[in-house]
Scaffold this active site. Structure first.
Site, PDB file in Angstrom:
ATOM      1  N   ARG A   1       0.811  -1.223   0.000  1.00  0.00           N
ATOM      2  CA  ARG A   1       0.000   0.000   0.000  1.00  0.00           C
ATOM      3  C   ARG A   1       0.841   1.268   0.000  1.00  0.00           C
ATOM      4  O   ARG A   1       0.483   2.276   0.622  1.00  0.00           O
ATOM      5  CB  ARG A   1      -0.968   0.014   1.190  1.00  0.00           C
ATOM      6  CG  ARG A   1      -1.906  -1.189   1.240  1.00  0.00           C
ATOM      7  CD  ARG A   1      -2.871  -1.209   0.049  1.00  0.00           C
ATOM      8  NE  ARG A   1      -3.720  -2.391   0.114  1.00  0.00           N
ATOM      9  CZ  ARG A   1      -3.444  -3.554  -0.525  1.00  0.00           C
ATOM     10  NH1 ARG A   1      -2.365  -3.651  -1.287  1.00  0.00           N
ATOM     11  NH2 ARG A   1      -4.259  -4.574  -0.412  1.00  0.00           N
TER      12      ARG A   1
ATOM     13  N   SER B   1     -11.112  -0.059   3.720  1.00  0.00           N
ATOM     14  CA  SER B   1     -10.261  -0.638   4.765  1.00  0.00           C
ATOM     15  C   SER B   1      -9.517   0.467   5.507  1.00  0.00           C
ATOM     16  O   SER B   1      -8.815   1.271   4.897  1.00  0.00           O
ATOM     17  CB  SER B   1      -9.260  -1.615   4.153  1.00  0.00           C
ATOM     18  OG  SER B   1      -9.929  -2.721   3.582  1.00  0.00           O
TER      19      SER B   1
ATOM     20  N   GLU C   1      -4.428   2.730   6.724  1.00  0.00           N
ATOM     21  CA  GLU C   1      -4.443   2.550   5.274  1.00  0.00           C
ATOM     22  C   GLU C   1      -5.181   3.701   4.612  1.00  0.00           C
ATOM     23  O   GLU C   1      -4.795   4.184   3.558  1.00  0.00           O
ATOM     24  CB  GLU C   1      -5.120   1.223   4.901  1.00  0.00           C
ATOM     25  CG  GLU C   1      -5.145   0.956   3.401  1.00  0.00           C
ATOM     26  CD  GLU C   1      -5.591  -0.447   3.052  1.00  0.00           C
ATOM     27  OE1 GLU C   1      -6.195  -0.604   1.981  1.00  0.00           O
ATOM     28  OE2 GLU C   1      -5.328  -1.382   3.826  1.00  0.00           O
TER      29      GLU C   1
END
EC number: 1.3.1.98
Length: 308
Positions: free
Chosen positions: A182, A231, A301
């Site tokens: 990520r 998320s 995130e």
């Protein structure tokens, strides 16, 4: 001033705008553009007419102000104090998708993941089905190494086109992005405008069936029809963030108008006109409780931007 260019009365634009063809708005509300439906305003919002319009705008800006690209706003908290500098919103001119030889799919940065996967399916190109499960656009996927259901952008990206602060348009191969989980090495202020993905030959019916499985899994496990941000926390190595949050007793935890989803504990939701401070504060409280319970330091995130 171009007829499509909007600047509130008495406010000096950050660049010369006499021949810009896009839309430039001062003190632009952003809450309606992000999934959480919360947050402040952008000092400036620029919606370019096309690639050349964006390049000229950024060249004139010359790095004098911070720049942030905005896609669907699906994995983003815009803080209540608003976003300094310029927010770039890429619309339909940047949403084109085409298939090329050797099972390559070429996309504008504004293309939605579900449409990328569907276009690949119709052309018999496999390997991009996972994009069906990521809410967002190609620009965000490329910057954040978006992923779902066992694959991520670093598995399929060939190269991307990026306008750097100052207006230079460059093509960067995947290796230059130095992908990790990520995260990419793209500099702040760089705007992804296009990308090419490498697929493989596949049967459209089988590809479609896999996409349907992904859609069903999302429907069954995630709070899709709520004001959420996807998320919230990255999965720690070898662990699942939602399990850690649940084990710490945070399922349904509420702060102001924000709540930890009862359906999926790695999702925060806006249940009652939450401020962005409510949402971010709840996330920080979840992090604290998880660390206290398990000793694991969760990492955000969701991107958090702007002034508190």
């Amino acid at each position: 001033m171009a007829p499509d260019c909007e600047v509130d009365g008495g406010v000096s634009a950050p660049v010369a705008i006499d021949d810009l063809r896009g839309r430039l708005t001062h003190d632009a509300p952003l809450a309606k553009l992000v999934w959480f439906k919360s947050g402040g305003r952008a000092d400036w919002l620029f919606e370019p007419e096309d690639l050349d319009d964006l390049r000229v705008f950024l060249e004139r800006l010359g790095g004098k102000l911070p720049v942030m690209a905005l896609g669907l706003g699906s994995n983003l908290i815009v803080r209540d104090g608003g976003v300094p500098g310029v927010v770039i919103k890429l619309g339909k001119p940047f949403a084109k998708i085409e298939t090329r030889d050797d099972h390559v799919v070429a996309c504008g940065a504004g293309a939605h993941g579900i449409l990328v996967a569907s276009t690949a399916r119709d052309a018999g190109i496999a390997g991009l089905e996972f994009m069906r499960g990521i809410p967002g656009t190609v620009g965000g996927f490329v910057r954040m190494n978006g992923g779902a259901y066992g694959r991520e952008v670093s598995d399929v990206l060939i190269e991307c086109d990026v306008i750097l602060p100052g207006g230079n348009l460059v093509t960067l191969p995947k290796a230059d992005l130095q992908y990790t989980y990520r995260h990419s090495a793209l500099p702040d202020g760089a705007v992804v405008v296009a990308a090419r993905f490498q697929g493989e030959p596949g049967d459209p019916e089988a590809i479609g069936a896999k996409m349907d499985e992904i859609a069903e899994a999302r429907e069954n496990s995630q709070p899709l029809r709520t004001k959420t941000g996807g998320s919230t926390f990255k999965n720690p190595p070898g662990r699942k963030a939602w399990e850690l949050v649940d084990a710490a007793g945070c399922r349904g935890l509420q702060m102001g108008g924000a709540q930890v989803s009862e359906k999926h504990t790695n999702f925060l939701i806006n249940v009652d006109d939450a401020t962005s401070a409510d949402i971010e504060g709840l996330g920080e409280e979840v992090k604290r409780r998880v660390y206290e319970h398990s000793g694991v330091e969760l990492e955000w995130e969701i991107q958090r931007v702007g002034r508190p």
